[in-house]
Design a protein around this motif. Structure first.
Motif, PDB file in Angstrom:
ATOM      1  N   UNK A  75      -6.533  -5.192  12.868  1.00  0.00           N
ATOM      2  CA  UNK A  75      -7.557  -6.212  12.646  1.00  0.00           C
ATOM      3  C   UNK A  75      -8.434  -5.879  11.439  1.00  0.00           C
ATOM      4  N   UNK A  76      -8.860  -4.621  11.320  1.00  0.00           N
ATOM      5  CA  UNK A  76      -9.714  -4.222  10.202  1.00  0.00           C
ATOM      6  C   UNK A  76      -8.987  -4.366   8.869  1.00  0.00           C
ATOM      7  N   UNK A  77      -7.731  -3.942   8.837  1.00  0.00           N
ATOM      8  CA  UNK A  77      -6.957  -4.059   7.601  1.00  0.00           C
ATOM      9  C   UNK A  77      -6.767  -5.521   7.205  1.00  0.00           C
ATOM     10  N   UNK A  80     -10.138  -7.047   5.951  1.00  0.00           N
ATOM     11  CA  UNK A  80     -10.403  -6.554   4.602  1.00  0.00           C
ATOM     12  C   UNK A  80      -9.438  -7.120   3.571  1.00  0.00           C
ATOM     13  N   UNK A  81      -8.215  -7.422   4.005  1.00  0.00           N
ATOM     14  CA  UNK A  81      -7.196  -7.901   3.065  1.00  0.00           C
ATOM     15  C   UNK A  81      -7.524  -9.282   2.513  1.00  0.00           C
ATOM     16  N   UNK A 142      -5.417  -3.022   0.162  1.00  0.00           N
ATOM     17  CA  UNK A 142      -4.100  -3.480   0.596  1.00  0.00           C
ATOM     18  C   UNK A 142      -3.843  -4.915   0.164  1.00  0.00           C
ATOM     19  N   UNK A 143      -4.811  -5.796   0.386  1.00  0.00           N
ATOM     20  CA  UNK A 143      -4.662  -7.192   0.022  1.00  0.00           C
ATOM     21  C   UNK A 143      -4.517  -7.381  -1.475  1.00  0.00           C
ATOM     22  N   UNK A 179       3.490  -8.272   7.514  1.00  0.00           N
ATOM     23  CA  UNK A 179       4.088  -9.567   7.854  1.00  0.00           C
ATOM     24  C   UNK A 179       3.041 -10.671   7.719  1.00  0.00           C
ATOM     25  N   UNK A 180       1.835 -10.432   8.282  1.00  0.00           N
ATOM     26  CA  UNK A 180       0.767 -11.437   8.211  1.00  0.00           C
ATOM     27  C   UNK A 180       0.239 -11.574   6.791  1.00  0.00           C
ATOM     28  N   UNK A 181       0.013 -10.450   6.097  1.00  0.00           N
ATOM     29  CA  UNK A 181      -0.463 -10.499   4.716  1.00  0.00           C
ATOM     30  C   UNK A 181       0.500 -11.302   3.844  1.00  0.00           C
ATOM     31  N   UNK A 182       1.799 -11.078   4.013  1.00  0.00           N
ATOM     32  CA  UNK A 182       2.782 -11.810   3.212  1.00  0.00           C
ATOM     33  C   UNK A 182       2.775 -13.302   3.532  1.00  0.00           C
ATOM     34  N   UNK A 183       2.565 -13.637   4.794  1.00  0.00           N
ATOM     35  CA  UNK A 183       2.459 -15.054   5.157  1.00  0.00           C
ATOM     36  C   UNK A 183       1.232 -15.692   4.499  1.00  0.00           C
ATOM     37  N   UNK A 184       0.095 -14.976   4.509  1.00  0.00           N
ATOM     38  CA  UNK A 184      -1.136 -15.498   3.903  1.00  0.00           C
ATOM     39  C   UNK A 184      -0.954 -15.669   2.392  1.00  0.00           C
TER      40      UNK A 184
END
Length: 250
Positions: A75-77, A80-81, A142-143, A179-184
């Motif tokens: 959740x924190x990552x 922040x992303x 990371x983001x 996986x979620x970051x790539x979707x966003x």
């Protein structure tokens, strides 16, 4: 983007290498595919081309690790992303391709330096303990690095190793976060023209190569020493990163 012999001569090995990394070596070398592609196509398009292929590889790793991640860390990552991704989008919108070449090249060489410092013991991160702020800051890094170069793993790794998660939690948290970051990322990639009809067409043509690479990675997991694979990865990253920096500065 031209689908000529040079494009496929570079893209096929790059995507195959990424698949092998994802399938057999925890994805550590998959980032190398982006700077390699950036040698023959626009850096932004190299990032956009690789994103759907990496997402396809991510899906293949979801099931084995589902629910095994560190929920708080994830959740924190992810929180922040979000601003990190926004900053990456703003920089892409405001700068020219040479800036992206410079960023991708610098991240490539920085990634190698980070991994070598860890492997030689110069950088010891495991189990020092950190608070929520460190997770948010690492998430931001990371983001941002994920957006500009598909290279978000080092900032996330620093936080997770400092937090002292288990091996399974480390892998599972990386799987769900990226996986979620790539979707966003996919929506701004489309709106900014990073992912285009041409890059998506290239993805369709290269998808079988990505799947074959992942299958080969599973087979190579026990056959190829990890040190040999990552030594090749680091050589590729330094060579391509250095070339991109040179091209951006001259």
């Amino acid at each position: 983007m031209h689908f000529d012999l040079l494009f496929f001569a570079v893209a096929v090995p790059a995507v195959l290498f990424a698949g092998v990394s994802k399938g057999g070596f925890a994805g550590g070398g998959a980032f190398a595919s982006t700077p390699i592609l950036a040698l023959v196509i626009a850096p932004g398009h190299a990032v956009g081309l690789m994103l759907p292929l990496l997402m396809m590889m991510d899906v293949a790793t979801l099931k084995p690790y589902w629910g095994k991640w560190d929920g708080t860390a994830a959740k924190l990552l992810l929180i922040g992303a979000l601003p990190g991704i926004a900053l990456g989008a703003a920089i892409y919108h405001l700068t020219n391709p040479n800036v992206f070449k410079l960023l991708i090249g610098a991240i490539s060489i920085g990634f190698v330096a980070f991994q070598m410092a860890r492997s030689t013991g110069l950088l010891r991160l495991e189990g020092h303990g950190v608070g929520p702020r460190a997770g948010l800051v690492s998430g931001f890094g990371t983001g941002f690095t994920s957006f500009v170069a598909n290279a978000g793993s080092p900032p996330a790794a620093v936080y997770l190793l400092l937090k002292g998660v288990t091996k399974t939690e480390y892998q599972a948290t990386n799987v769900i976060v990226f996986w979620i970051v790539n979707l966003i990322k996919f929506i701004p990639f489309l709106s900014l023209g990073i992912a285009t009809h041409q890059t998506l067409l290239a993805d369709l043509m290269l998808a079988p190569v990505a799947l074959i690479g992942a299958w080969l990675g599973v087979k190579a997991h026990h056959a190829v020493p990890e040190k040999v694979f990552f030594a090749l990865t680091y050589v590729l990253l330094v060579a391509t990163g250095g070339k991109l920096i040179w091209d951006a500065l001259i």
